[in-house]
Design an enzyme around this catalytic site. Sequence first.
Site, mmCIF file in Angstrom:
data_model
loop_
_atom_site.group_PDB
_atom_site.id
_atom_site.type_symbol
_atom_site.label_atom_id
_atom_site.label_comp_id
_atom_site.label_asym_id
_atom_site.label_seq_id
_atom_site.Cartn_x
_atom_site.Cartn_y
_atom_site.Cartn_z
ATOM 1 N N CYS A 1 0.812 -1.223 0.000
ATOM 2 C CA CYS A 1 0.000 0.000 0.000
ATOM 3 C C CYS A 1 0.842 1.268 0.000
ATOM 4 O O CYS A 1 0.342 2.348 -0.299
ATOM 5 C CB CYS A 1 -0.939 0.026 1.194
ATOM 6 S SG CYS A 1 -2.086 -1.338 1.191
ATOM 7 N N HIS B 1 -3.648 7.249 3.273
ATOM 8 C CA HIS B 1 -4.018 5.945 2.730
ATOM 9 C C HIS B 1 -5.405 5.574 3.268
ATOM 10 O O HIS B 1 -5.675 5.726 4.456
ATOM 11 C CB HIS B 1 -2.980 4.914 3.165
ATOM 12 C CG HIS B 1 -3.300 3.519 2.759
ATOM 13 N ND1 HIS B 1 -3.758 3.196 1.502
ATOM 14 C CD2 HIS B 1 -3.238 2.348 3.443
ATOM 15 C CE1 HIS B 1 -3.953 1.893 1.436
ATOM 16 N NE2 HIS B 1 -3.658 1.356 2.604
ATOM 17 N N ASN C 1 -10.155 -0.003 0.175
ATOM 18 C CA ASN C 1 -8.695 0.088 0.216
ATOM 19 C C ASN C 1 -8.143 -0.336 -1.147
ATOM 20 O O ASN C 1 -8.196 -1.515 -1.498
ATOM 21 C CB ASN C 1 -8.167 -0.821 1.333
ATOM 22 C CG ASN C 1 -6.644 -0.800 1.430
ATOM 23 O OD1 ASN C 1 -5.957 -0.256 0.560
ATOM 24 N ND2 ASN C 1 -6.115 -1.409 2.469
HETATM 25 N N1 ACO Z 1 -18.568 -8.862 8.849
HETATM 26 C C1 ACO Z 1 -19.030 -9.175 10.074
HETATM 27 N N2 ACO Z 1 -18.199 -9.548 11.079
HETATM 28 C C2 ACO Z 1 -16.884 -9.597 10.815
HETATM 29 C C3 ACO Z 1 -16.360 -9.274 9.552
HETATM 30 C C4 ACO Z 1 -17.253 -8.905 8.542
HETATM 31 N N3 ACO Z 1 -16.850 -8.575 7.317
HETATM 32 N N4 ACO Z 1 -15.007 -9.417 9.595
HETATM 33 C C5 ACO Z 1 -14.706 -9.794 10.843
HETATM 34 N N5 ACO Z 1 -15.835 -9.909 11.598
HETATM 35 C C6 ACO Z 1 -15.982 -10.316 12.987
HETATM 36 C C7 ACO Z 1 -14.820 -11.162 13.465
HETATM 37 O O1 ACO Z 1 -15.025 -12.524 13.142
HETATM 38 C C8 ACO Z 1 -14.877 -10.915 14.953
HETATM 39 O O2 ACO Z 1 -15.917 -11.700 15.507
HETATM 40 P P1 ACO Z 1 -15.739 -12.397 16.968
HETATM 41 O O3 ACO Z 1 -15.582 -11.243 17.909
HETATM 42 O O4 ACO Z 1 -16.996 -13.151 17.105
HETATM 43 O O5 ACO Z 1 -14.497 -13.214 16.847
HETATM 44 C C9 ACO Z 1 -15.309 -9.449 15.041
HETATM 45 O O6 ACO Z 1 -15.923 -9.134 13.787
HETATM 46 C C10 ACO Z 1 -14.157 -8.498 15.298
HETATM 47 O O7 ACO Z 1 -13.107 -8.808 14.408
HETATM 48 P P2 ACO Z 1 -11.759 -7.984 14.375
HETATM 49 O O8 ACO Z 1 -10.864 -8.542 13.310
HETATM 50 O O9 ACO Z 1 -11.208 -7.863 15.757
HETATM 51 O O10 ACO Z 1 -12.358 -6.569 13.913
HETATM 52 P P3 ACO Z 1 -11.639 -5.179 13.818
HETATM 53 O O11 ACO Z 1 -12.407 -4.210 14.565
HETATM 54 O O12 ACO Z 1 -10.160 -5.282 14.058
HETATM 55 O O13 ACO Z 1 -11.820 -4.822 12.276
HETATM 56 C C11 ACO Z 1 -10.537 -4.794 10.249
HETATM 57 C C12 ACO Z 1 -11.245 -5.663 11.279
HETATM 58 C C13 ACO Z 1 -11.586 -3.950 9.553
HETATM 59 C C14 ACO Z 1 -9.857 -5.712 9.232
HETATM 60 C C15 ACO Z 1 -9.493 -3.877 10.920
HETATM 61 O O14 ACO Z 1 -8.715 -4.624 11.829
HETATM 62 C C16 ACO Z 1 -8.595 -3.177 9.956
HETATM 63 O O15 ACO Z 1 -9.004 -2.336 9.179
HETATM 64 N N6 ACO Z 1 -7.272 -3.454 10.005
HETATM 65 C C17 ACO Z 1 -6.301 -2.778 9.223
HETATM 66 C C18 ACO Z 1 -6.297 -3.255 7.800
HETATM 67 C C19 ACO Z 1 -5.238 -2.464 7.046
HETATM 68 O O16 ACO Z 1 -4.976 -1.316 7.340
HETATM 69 N N7 ACO Z 1 -4.571 -3.072 6.103
HETATM 70 C C20 ACO Z 1 -3.462 -2.268 5.581
HETATM 71 C C21 ACO Z 1 -3.104 -2.355 4.361
HETATM 72 S S1 ACO Z 1 -3.693 -3.610 3.307
HETATM 73 C C22 ACO Z 1 -2.403 -3.890 2.210
HETATM 74 O O17 ACO Z 1 -1.282 -3.528 2.453
HETATM 75 C C23 ACO Z 1 -2.706 -4.737 0.990
#
Ligand code: ACO
Length: 322
Positions: free
Chosen positions: A113, A249, A279
Amino acid sequence: MSYARIIGTGSALPDRVLTNADLERMVDTNDEWIRTRTGIERRHIVSENETTADLAETAARRALDAAGVRPEELDLIIVGTTTPDYIFPNLGTLVQDRIGANGCAAVSCEAACAGFLYALGIAEKFIRVGESERVLVIGAETLSRFTDYTDRSTCVLFGDGAGAVVLAPDEKHGILRTQLYADGKYRDLLYFPSGVSRGFNDLKSGKDFVKMQGNEVFRVAVREFIRAAKNIFAATGMSPDELDWFVPHQANLRIIEAVAKRVGIPMDKVVVTIQEHGNTSAASVPLALDVAVRDGRIKPGQTLLFEAFGGGFTWGSALLRY
Ligand code: ACO
């Protein structure tokens, strides 16, 4: 020494739109979760025959048009991408040939990214030392090609697109500073599991997909974005109060809000396009930039901060007078 100044921007998005409602029909997710946890409402996805080069070419043509620069005037093309059409020839050469800039240097730069920020940081030096006069810098991706549309934790996040800028020397203003960082110890938090030298896992059955520990990525991204912003303000002797626009980003609205708050940038000075694009990796910053330039928010002479963060981890920032 001259500054490298952005003299034109352009972008491109595939026609096909994938909404949160579409994703509800594909995996166990819902619009409410996606919007509140990420800020994303829809993303653009390439069609079967569309490639990263198609998006990069369109963004490049639009940036050249906006800059009033002819392709044959270019002396360097750098494309940030992790989803090139081929391992080689590199995506820069594909774009070069398509737009008719044959003969100039052309290369791609792979930093997930942060690819556009790395490409910009490199391109800017070529202008500063007087080696280049007209440089095309592109961020272009088709992340949908390695996204697992049965994995709700990643498939809701990514979209496809491209953004481009044309740089030229300017005595008065332009890019004030770029700062690039990487820390390979985080490689297991966000990666693509195979490649030419290690071998591909199972391309035919489509098992080669992006792997991510989202909440760990989130934590490090927020911390390093804040640190990188503070570093670049310190290095240039500027303060966040002097900033007109923060163009971050677009990975997660919660990351953007947390960083803006801690750095002291009000949200009405932040360009947010994540709701429309998701993203788009290396395309994210130049796409958001082009949107805000074309809708009239970003104006010549304003001070901008770019930041991006991605797999590796790799990250970086740029502070500039547009
Ligand atoms: N829909 C519904 N529920 C979901 C989904 C979804 N799409 N995805 C995950 N959940 C659930 C999980 O299973 C979990 O359930 P549980 O509590 O029963 O286990 C709950 O939601 C919380 O999951 P987390 O992964 O802890 O959720 P979080 O608040 O961290 O959000 C996310 C996840 C959106 C991926 C976030 O962590 C994020 O944006 N991270 C950064 C991603 C990023 O910046 N990537 C960078 C670059 S990408 C690149 O370089 C190609």
